[in-house]
Design a protein around this motif. Structure first.
Motif, PDB file in Angstrom:
ATOM      1  N   GLY A   1       0.865  -1.205  -0.068  1.00 10.77           N
ATOM      2  CA  GLY A   1      -0.151   0.035   0.153  1.00 10.77           C
ATOM      3  C   GLY A   1       1.011   1.355   0.015  1.00 10.77           C
ATOM      4  N   LEU A   2       2.162   1.053  -0.245  1.00 10.49           N
ATOM      5  CA  LEU A   2       2.917   2.613  -0.245  1.00 10.49           C
ATOM      6  C   LEU A   2       3.187   2.909  -1.707  1.00 10.49           C
ATOM      7  N   LEU A   3       2.823   2.093  -2.671  1.00 10.27           N
ATOM      8  CA  LEU A   3       3.028   2.576  -4.046  1.00 10.27           C
ATOM      9  C   LEU A   3       1.507   2.331  -4.841  1.00 10.27           C
ATOM     10  N   HIS A   4       0.845   3.373  -5.301  1.00 12.83           N
ATOM     11  CA  HIS A   4      -0.350   3.138  -6.423  1.00 12.83           C
ATOM     12  C   HIS A   4      -0.286   3.401  -7.572  1.00 12.83           C
ATOM     13  N   CYS A   5      -0.698   2.425  -8.554  1.00 12.42           N
ATOM     14  CA  CYS A   5      -0.444   2.520  -9.838  1.00 12.42           C
ATOM     15  C   CYS A   5      -1.921   2.347 -10.525  1.00 12.42           C
ATOM     16  N   PRO A   6      -2.168   3.059 -11.679  1.00  7.18           N
ATOM     17  CA  PRO A   6      -3.460   2.734 -12.182  1.00  7.18           C
ATOM     18  C   PRO A   6      -3.345   1.357 -12.740  1.00  7.18           C
ATOM     19  N   ALA A   7      -4.786   0.906 -13.160  1.00  7.17           N
ATOM     20  CA  ALA A   7      -4.876  -0.720 -13.485  1.00  7.17           C
ATOM     21  C   ALA A   7      -3.909  -0.684 -14.708  1.00  7.17           C
ATOM     22  N   GLY A   8      -3.375  -1.659 -15.025  1.00  9.98           N
ATOM     23  CA  GLY A   8      -2.667  -2.047 -16.253  1.00  9.98           C
ATOM     24  C   GLY A   8      -1.055  -1.215 -16.241  1.00  9.98           C
ATOM     25  N   THR A   9      -0.869  -0.648 -15.158  1.00  9.92           N
ATOM     26  CA  THR A   9       0.500  -0.048 -14.798  1.00  9.92           C
ATOM     27  C   THR A   9       1.313  -1.049 -14.308  1.00  9.92           C
ATOM     28  N   ASP A  10       2.654  -1.090 -14.653  1.00 13.32           N
ATOM     29  CA  ASP A  10       3.439  -2.243 -14.217  1.00 13.32           C
ATOM     30  C   ASP A  10       4.235  -1.494 -13.044  1.00 13.32           C
ATOM     31  N   PRO A  11       3.896  -2.063 -11.744  1.00 16.91           N
ATOM     32  CA  PRO A  11       4.932  -1.216 -10.533  1.00 16.91           C
ATOM     33  C   PRO A  11       6.359  -1.610 -10.619  1.00 16.91           C
ATOM     34  N   GLY A  12       6.525  -2.596 -11.328  1.00 20.56           N
ATOM     35  CA  GLY A  12       8.044  -2.959 -11.582  1.00 20.56           C
ATOM     36  C   GLY A  12       8.734  -1.839 -12.362  1.00 20.56           C
ATOM     37  N   ALA A  13       8.250  -1.069 -12.870  1.00 24.19           N
ATOM     38  CA  ALA A  13       9.222   0.232 -13.427  1.00 24.19           C
ATOM     39  C   ALA A  13       9.714   1.011 -12.267  1.00 24.19           C
ATOM     40  N   LEU A  14       9.351   0.989 -11.069  1.00 20.53           N
ATOM     41  CA  LEU A  14      10.026   1.476 -10.099  1.00 20.53           C
ATOM     42  C   LEU A  14      11.145   1.065  -9.486  1.00 20.53           C
ATOM     43  N   ASP A  15      11.349  -0.129 -10.043  1.00 24.00           N
ATOM     44  CA  ASP A  15      12.647  -0.882  -9.516  1.00 24.00           C
ATOM     45  C   ASP A  15      13.912  -0.195  -9.909  1.00 24.00           C
ATOM     46  N   LEU A  16      13.696   0.534 -10.921  1.00 16.80           N
ATOM     47  CA  LEU A  16      14.976   1.413 -11.140  1.00 16.80           C
ATOM     48  C   LEU A  16      15.449   2.124 -10.238  1.00 16.80           C
ATOM     49  N   LEU A  17      14.593   2.624  -9.352  1.00 16.67           N
ATOM     50  CA  LEU A  17      15.099   3.447  -8.036  1.00 16.67           C
ATOM     51  C   LEU A  17      16.052   2.504  -7.080  1.00 16.67           C
ATOM     52  N   GLY A  18      15.841   1.280  -7.238  1.00  9.83           N
ATOM     53  CA  GLY A  18      16.734   0.332  -6.364  1.00  9.83           C
ATOM     54  C   GLY A  18      17.837  -0.400  -7.179  1.00  9.83           C
ATOM     55  N   ALA A  19      18.233   0.152  -8.228  1.00  7.82           N
ATOM     56  CA  ALA A  19      19.374  -0.672  -8.749  1.00  7.82           C
ATOM     57  C   ALA A  19      20.373  -0.936  -8.072  1.00  7.82           C
ATOM     58  N   GLY A  20      21.117  -1.796  -8.018  1.00 11.47           N
ATOM     59  CA  GLY A  20      22.195  -1.853  -7.437  1.00 11.47           C
ATOM     60  C   GLY A  20      22.278  -2.881  -6.178  1.00 11.47           C
ATOM     61  N   PRO A  21      23.234  -3.108  -5.167  1.00 16.47           N
ATOM     62  CA  PRO A  21      23.276  -3.827  -4.108  1.00 16.47           C
ATOM     63  C   PRO A  21      22.334  -3.425  -3.216  1.00 16.47           C
ATOM     64  N   ARG A  22      21.836  -4.667  -2.336  1.00 18.64           N
ATOM     65  CA  ARG A  22      20.968  -4.006  -1.203  1.00 18.64           C
ATOM     66  C   ARG A  22      21.699  -3.661  -0.183  1.00 18.64           C
ATOM     67  N   ALA A  23      20.979  -2.411   0.595  1.00 19.89           N
ATOM     68  CA  ALA A  23      21.847  -1.747   1.722  1.00 19.89           C
ATOM     69  C   ALA A  23      22.000  -2.703   2.757  1.00 19.89           C
ATOM     70  N   GLU A  24      23.023  -2.368   3.542  1.00 17.43           N
ATOM     71  CA  GLU A  24      23.220  -3.293   4.708  1.00 17.43           C
ATOM     72  C   GLU A  24      24.123  -2.394   5.661  1.00 17.43           C
ATOM     73  N   LEU A  25      23.994  -2.740   6.911  1.00 21.02           N
ATOM     74  CA  LEU A  25      24.712  -2.048   8.037  1.00 21.02           C
ATOM     75  C   LEU A  25      25.478  -3.131   8.769  1.00 21.02           C
ATOM     76  N   LEU A  26      26.727  -2.431   9.469  1.00 20.41           N
ATOM     77  CA  LEU A  26      27.458  -3.193  10.243  1.00 20.41           C
ATOM     78  C   LEU A  26      27.614  -2.533  11.541  1.00 20.41           C
ATOM     79  N   ASP A  27      27.607  -1.249  11.711  1.00 21.37           N
ATOM     80  CA  ASP A  27      27.568  -0.555  12.811  1.00 21.37           C
ATOM     81  C   ASP A  27      26.328  -0.226  13.631  1.00 21.37           C
ATOM     82  N   TYR A  28      26.204  -0.311  14.700  1.00 18.81           N
ATOM     83  CA  TYR A  28      24.970  -0.099  15.486  1.00 18.81           C
ATOM     84  C   TYR A  28      25.336   1.113  16.115  1.00 18.81           C
ATOM     85  N   PHE A  29      24.268   1.961  16.109  1.00 18.04           N
ATOM     86  CA  PHE A  29      24.335   3.489  16.645  1.00 18.04           C
ATOM     87  C   PHE A  29      23.035   3.737  17.317  1.00 18.04           C
TER      88      PHE A  29
END
Length: 397
Positions: A369-397
């Motif tokens: 429910g955090l992305l709303h697309c009209p019927a027939g629109t591919d929500p996978g187009a927004l995958d472009l925003l996450g191109a690259g390695p998945r983020a991770e952390l090793l430090d606690y703060f």
């Protein structure tokens, strides 16, 4: 609701320390409270009409690596509210002001470790990963003959600069890991001791160059309850990783359990019997953009990825992020441009965080429910925003 939100000053630090002690359950300190501001930290306080400090939050001036580039971050810690002031919007007001100040000083993104997720979700952060400590039976760790050409030796304070350099070589091409440079990480003098809580440092070198290290805490006892806690173990070659795992395995007669924090996939993980992992602790972390234009422009992007996508973004707490945007990615760089017409694809700032960090794809964000697309629109187009390695952390703060 407090009448005033402002940066903490020297005279406020004693009250801020006491508020933190109450909120997080630390023992009372007999030492006089510090009145010296720490470098790389901006504290914010909420004050009631009588001038009493009723809430606080800390902006940590970190940098994070994102695919080879340093990104200025406002990582958040020490959020606390007096019990009598809770439920009155104090935390939200603090976070709103913290984000405004962080943007003014040039921050692009923000991460935090929540004790509860609800207030931070209302402020636009979303859960995007976890820092996990796992336990392994020491006897299950593989041991091999020492590799020719490698030197394994104990390290000391004089080797900490080399370990920092190796960490940077490994971290810089990933996403989300702290640079560990500047601000609170700066030292006036070379270290004269290992960090607090570290009993030993194991180094693996090839031709005098560091290729792997493990920092560890011995713990107490040598019975079935003894645990060797590995604060950090990193290697830049498979041979170095195998040597380090072998050193950890050598503790099996006196510490039947090895506890470690590791990256999800790296040289060390490929030598661990992961089928025998037992989770000891998990600390989830959350992410959000401080300034979406900087967040996109300042990070690295895969050189082979090209494309564009339009979307409308809503961010009630940081309204400068709201509006209609076009994302263009090309040749290892990206830009976010405002466009005049509102696109039919509607993205919330929490959805932006999930996509940007690679924690979820467009379909999953839409299902949440955090992305709303009209019927027939591919929500996978927004995958472009996450191109690259998945983020991770090793430090606690």
């Amino acid at each position: 609701m407090p009448t005033l939100i402002r940066q903490l000053e020297a005279d406020d630090l004693a009250a801020a320390g006491e508020l933190a002690r109450l909120a997080f359950g630390s023992a009372p300190s007999t030492a006089p409270p510090s009145t010296d501001p720490r470098p790389g930290i901006t504290g914010y306080g909420a004050f009631d009409p009588d001038g009493r400090l009723v809430g606080k939050a800390v902006d940590l001036h970190h940098e994070q690596w994102w695919a080879g580039r340093r990104v200025s971050a406002s990582d958040v810690g020490g959020v606390a509210v007096l019990p009598e002031a809770r439920g009155r919007g104090v935390a939200l007001a603090l976070l709103r002001e913290l984000l405004r100040g962080a943007r003014e000083r040039g921050a692009a993104i923000s991460a935090l470790y929540p004790t509860v997720t609800g207030p931070y979700r209302r402020a636009g952060w979303e859960v995007t990963g976890a820092l996990r400590a796992v336990d392994l039976p020491t006897v299950a760790l593989p041991r091999h003959r020492p590799a020719p050409g490698l030197t394994v030796r104990p390290g000391g304070p004089a080797d900490l600069g080399a370990t920092a350099d190796l960490y940077e070589r490994i971290a810089r091409h990933r996403c989300g890991l702290l640079t560990r440079r500047g601000g609170v990480f700066d030292r006036d003098q070379p270290p004269t001791a290992l960090p607090d809580g570290v009993d030993g440092l194991t180094l693996v070198e090839r031709d005098g160059r560091l290729v792997g290290y493990a920092s560890w805490q011995r713990g107490r006892g040598y019975d079935q309850h003894a645990v060797l806690t590995v604060e950090e173990v990193l290697a830049s070659t498979p041979e170095a990783a195998r040597e380090l795992v072998g050193v950890l395995a050598s503790w099996q007669s006196v510490t039947p359990t090895v506890r470690l924090w590791s990256l999800g996939t790296d040289a060390v993980a490929t030598h661990l019997p992961l089928e025998q992992v037992r989770q000891h602790e998990q600390r989830i972390w959350m992410h959000r953009p401080v300034d979406v234009v900087r967040a996109v422009r300042s990070r690295g992007w895969p050189a082979h990825v090209r494309g564009l996508v339009d979307f409308a973004l809503t961010d009630e707490i940081a309204p400068w992020n709201s509006g209609s945007w076009r994302l263009e990615v090309d040749g290892g760089a990206a830009e976010l441009h405002r466009i005049p017409d509102e696109p039919p694809t509607q993205l919330s700032v929490r959805g932006f965080a999930l996509l940007y960090t690679g924690a979820a794809d467009g379909y999953a964000v839409a299902e949440a429910g955090l992305l709303h697309c009209p019927a027939g629109t591919d929500p996978g187009a927004l995958d472009l925003l996450g191109a690259g390695p998945r983020a991770e952390l090793l430090d606690y703060f």
